[in-house]
Motif scaffolding. Structure first.
Motif, PDB file in Angstrom:
ATOM      1  N   ARG A 266      11.567  36.978  35.306  1.00 25.69           N
ATOM      2  CA  ARG A 266      12.357  35.789  34.337  1.00 25.69           C
ATOM      3  C   ARG A 266      12.541  35.162  34.955  1.00 25.69           C
ATOM      4  NH1 ARG A 266      14.810  38.217  29.921  1.00 25.69           N
ATOM      5  NH2 ARG A 266      14.051  40.225  29.662  1.00 25.69           N
ATOM      6  N   LYS A 267      13.205  33.618  34.397  1.00 25.22           N
ATOM      7  CA  LYS A 267      13.561  32.817  35.337  1.00 25.22           C
ATOM      8  C   LYS A 267      14.941  33.356  35.393  1.00 25.22           C
ATOM      9  CE  LYS A 267      10.297  29.467  33.115  1.00 25.22           C
ATOM     10  NZ  LYS A 267       9.466  30.824  31.769  1.00 25.22           N
ATOM     11  N   HIS A 268      16.239  32.860  36.155  1.00 27.05           N
ATOM     12  CA  HIS A 268      17.159  33.016  36.282  1.00 27.05           C
ATOM     13  C   HIS A 268      17.954  31.694  36.383  1.00 27.05           C
ATOM     14  CE1 HIS A 268      15.409  36.662  37.860  1.00 27.05           C
ATOM     15  NE2 HIS A 268      16.587  36.818  37.947  1.00 27.05           N
ATOM     16  N   PHE A 269      19.480  31.729  35.873  1.00 27.54           N
ATOM     17  CA  PHE A 269      20.749  30.916  35.660  1.00 27.54           C
ATOM     18  C   PHE A 269      21.546  31.016  36.382  1.00 27.54           C
ATOM     19  CE2 PHE A 269      16.349  29.714  32.500  1.00 27.54           C
ATOM     20  CZ  PHE A 269      16.063  28.296  33.256  1.00 27.54           C
ATOM     21  N   MET A 270      21.613  31.023  36.826  1.00 29.40           N
ATOM     22  CA  MET A 270      23.510  31.037  37.282  1.00 29.40           C
ATOM     23  C   MET A 270      24.321  30.142  36.544  1.00 29.40           C
ATOM     24  SD  MET A 270      22.544  33.785  39.441  1.00 29.40           S
ATOM     25  CE  MET A 270      24.005  33.759  40.731  1.00 29.40           C
ATOM     26  N   ILE A 271      25.175  30.640  36.281  1.00 27.74           N
ATOM     27  CA  ILE A 271      26.126  29.602  35.703  1.00 27.74           C
ATOM     28  C   ILE A 271      27.650  30.115  36.448  1.00 27.74           C
ATOM     29  CG2 ILE A 271      25.321  29.196  33.610  1.00 27.74           C
ATOM     30  CD1 ILE A 271      26.885  31.381  32.367  1.00 27.74           C
ATOM     31  N   ASP A 272      28.711  29.878  36.197  1.00 25.48           N
ATOM     32  CA  ASP A 272      29.988  29.629  36.722  1.00 25.48           C
ATOM     33  C   ASP A 272      30.921  30.908  35.476  1.00 25.48           C
ATOM     34  OD1 ASP A 272      32.335  29.934  38.686  1.00 25.48           O
ATOM     35  OD2 ASP A 272      33.967  28.057  37.476  1.00 25.48           O
ATOM     36  N   ASN A 273      31.696  31.644  36.184  1.00 29.66           N
ATOM     37  CA  ASN A 273      32.732  32.014  35.148  1.00 29.66           C
ATOM     38  C   ASN A 273      34.021  31.973  35.946  1.00 29.66           C
ATOM     39  OD1 ASN A 273      34.465  34.067  33.847  1.00 29.66           O
ATOM     40  ND2 ASN A 273      33.512  35.856  34.502  1.00 29.66           N
ATOM     41  N   PRO A 274      34.839  31.331  34.762  1.00 30.14           N
ATOM     42  CA  PRO A 274      35.672  30.284  34.882  1.00 30.14           C
ATOM     43  C   PRO A 274      37.207  31.101  35.189  1.00 30.14           C
ATOM     44  CG  PRO A 274      35.217  29.654  32.358  1.00 30.14           C
ATOM     45  CD  PRO A 274      34.006  30.714  33.743  1.00 30.14           C
ATOM     46  N   GLY A 275      36.518  32.439  34.542  1.00 24.85           N
ATOM     47  CA  GLY A 275      37.929  33.140  34.626  1.00 24.85           C
ATOM     48  C   GLY A 275      37.977  34.165  35.128  1.00 24.85           C
ATOM     49  N   MET A 276      36.737  34.181  36.604  1.00 27.68           N
ATOM     50  CA  MET A 276      37.190  35.339  37.944  1.00 27.68           C
ATOM     51  C   MET A 276      37.953  35.164  38.410  1.00 27.68           C
ATOM     52  SD  MET A 276      34.734  37.376  39.093  1.00 27.68           S
ATOM     53  CE  MET A 276      34.427  38.493  40.658  1.00 27.68           C
ATOM     54  N   SER A 277      39.021  35.936  38.667  1.00 30.51           N
ATOM     55  CA  SER A 277      40.125  36.184  39.010  1.00 30.51           C
ATOM     56  C   SER A 277      40.112  36.189  40.983  1.00 30.51           C
ATOM     57  CB  SER A 277      41.174  37.004  38.429  1.00 30.51           C
ATOM     58  OG  SER A 277      41.239  37.779  38.948  1.00 30.51           O
ATOM     59  N   GLU A 278      41.089  35.416  41.628  1.00 32.64           N
ATOM     60  CA  GLU A 278      41.051  36.363  42.747  1.00 32.64           C
ATOM     61  C   GLU A 278      41.371  37.619  43.272  1.00 32.64           C
ATOM     62  OE1 GLU A 278      41.144  34.262  45.159  1.00 32.64           O
ATOM     63  OE2 GLU A 278      40.208  32.461  44.691  1.00 32.64           O
ATOM     64  N   ARG A 279      42.035  38.128  42.640  1.00 38.27           N
ATOM     65  CA  ARG A 279      41.730  39.977  42.277  1.00 38.27           C
ATOM     66  C   ARG A 279      40.715  39.954  42.652  1.00 38.27           C
ATOM     67  NH1 ARG A 279      45.417  43.344  38.078  1.00 38.27           N
ATOM     68  NH2 ARG A 279      44.872  44.921  38.841  1.00 38.27           N
ATOM     69  N   LEU A 280      39.523  39.684  41.297  1.00 42.53           N
ATOM     70  CA  LEU A 280      38.492  40.022  40.893  1.00 42.53           C
ATOM     71  C   LEU A 280      37.789  39.677  42.488  1.00 42.53           C
ATOM     72  CD1 LEU A 280      39.190  41.377  38.891  1.00 42.53           C
ATOM     73  CD2 LEU A 280      37.016  40.113  37.506  1.00 42.53           C
TER      74      LEU A 280
END
Length: 291
Positions: A266-280
């Motif tokens: 597959r063609k892979h496209f990385m995107i940002d997760n704006p909800g990724m907390s510091e805790r995670l």
């Protein structure tokens, strides 16, 4: 006298056993787990993760599945606040859920849920095969759940997102209200068979894949420190012993996905997760897996 002493000793021993058994029962908890859409088949893997946690935690706990079809995620979370019908729920992470509930800090699919593929109509496949860039992919309208964290992720990354309830999204896709339906890679292969059984002419796209850091986490009421501690202890122990990895690698749904999804093609496209907390971000790196 010796006989009397032996009888007395036996009575005391029996009494101690009764106390211990009663204490064990008193500390046993019943976990009433809500199943989104009431779909045990789709969530068989996640249900097994909860069973594994209870198996490795101290105590003799019970798991009850509460099937709630046609109930949106946010409604399930409100039911958990009440605590009478359900007391534990797994759902996609969001900062609001992390703050509002007690979150068990263990990604249930090792990050596999953040690998998103698309279910679509057969006539869309050739256009998806021509996608070369992320901007190309953003020309397609994406169906996603009204209260899903994924919906925010796609919107924040510039996609045109059409949102509705889970059940409605299938009808809307079929009726060309949007182009592609955003699904977790391990969900799509079970769901496509269910939809075909209902007579829908839908297919899984094998051309593209969108990836962002994301997963299901277990949540309990903010006051329910007891169940939170049990689930945390069980998952940490299962992970440390290797039992969690073994369960993940051997589960039929996971094995099938890793084989059938053909990620490398597959063609892979990385995107940002704006909800990724510091805790995670600060969770142990070996909780996650790169696919």
């Amino acid at each position: 006298m010796n006989v009397q002493r032996r009888i007395l000793a036996a009575v005391v021993a029996i009494g101690i056993c009764i106390v211990l058994i009663a204490g064990k029962q008193a500390h046993a908890e019943v976990f009433r787990l809500a199943i989104l859409h009431g779909d045990v088949e789709v969530f068989d893997y996640e249900i097994g993760v909860v069973k594994l946690a209870l198996e490795y935690a101290d105590g003799d706990h019970q798991l009850e599945l509460v099937l709630l079809p046609r109930t949106p995620q946010e409604r399930l979370l409100r039911l958990m606040e009440d605590g009478t019908e359900i007391n534990v729920f797994f759902t996609g992470h969001s900062p609001a859920r992390e703050q509002h509930f007690l979150q068990v800090d263990f990604p249930m699919t090792r990050g596999l849920l953040g690998n998103r593929i698309f279910i679509t109509r057969p006539d869309m496949l050739s256009a998806l095969q021509r996608v070369e860039t992320l901007d190309d992919l953003k020309q397609f309208s994406v169906g996603s759940g009204t209260d899903w964290p994924d919906t925010t992720v796609f919107r924040e990354n510039g996609f045109n997102v059409v949102s509705s309830t889970y059940a409605n999204l299938w009808k809307m896709l079929e009726n060309e209200r949007f182009d592609i339906f955003n699904r977790g890679i391990h969900e799509a292969f079970v769901e496509i068979e269910q939809q075909r059984d209902q007579g829908r002419d839908l297919v899984i796209d094998h051309s593209v894949q969108v990836i962002y850091p994301f997963d299901y986490f277990l949540y309990v009421n903010r006051t329910d420190t007891r169940r939170h501690a049990i689930l945390t202890q069980g998952l940490q122990r299962a992970h440390a012993s290797g039992a969690f990895d073994s369960y993940f690698n051997k589960h039929p749904m996971i094995k099938r996905v890793l084989e059938d999804s053909k990620m490398s093609e597959r063609k892979h496209f990385m995107i940002d997760n704006p909800g990724m907390s510091e805790r995670l971000r600060n969770l142990p790196s070996d909780y996650w897996r790169v696919f």
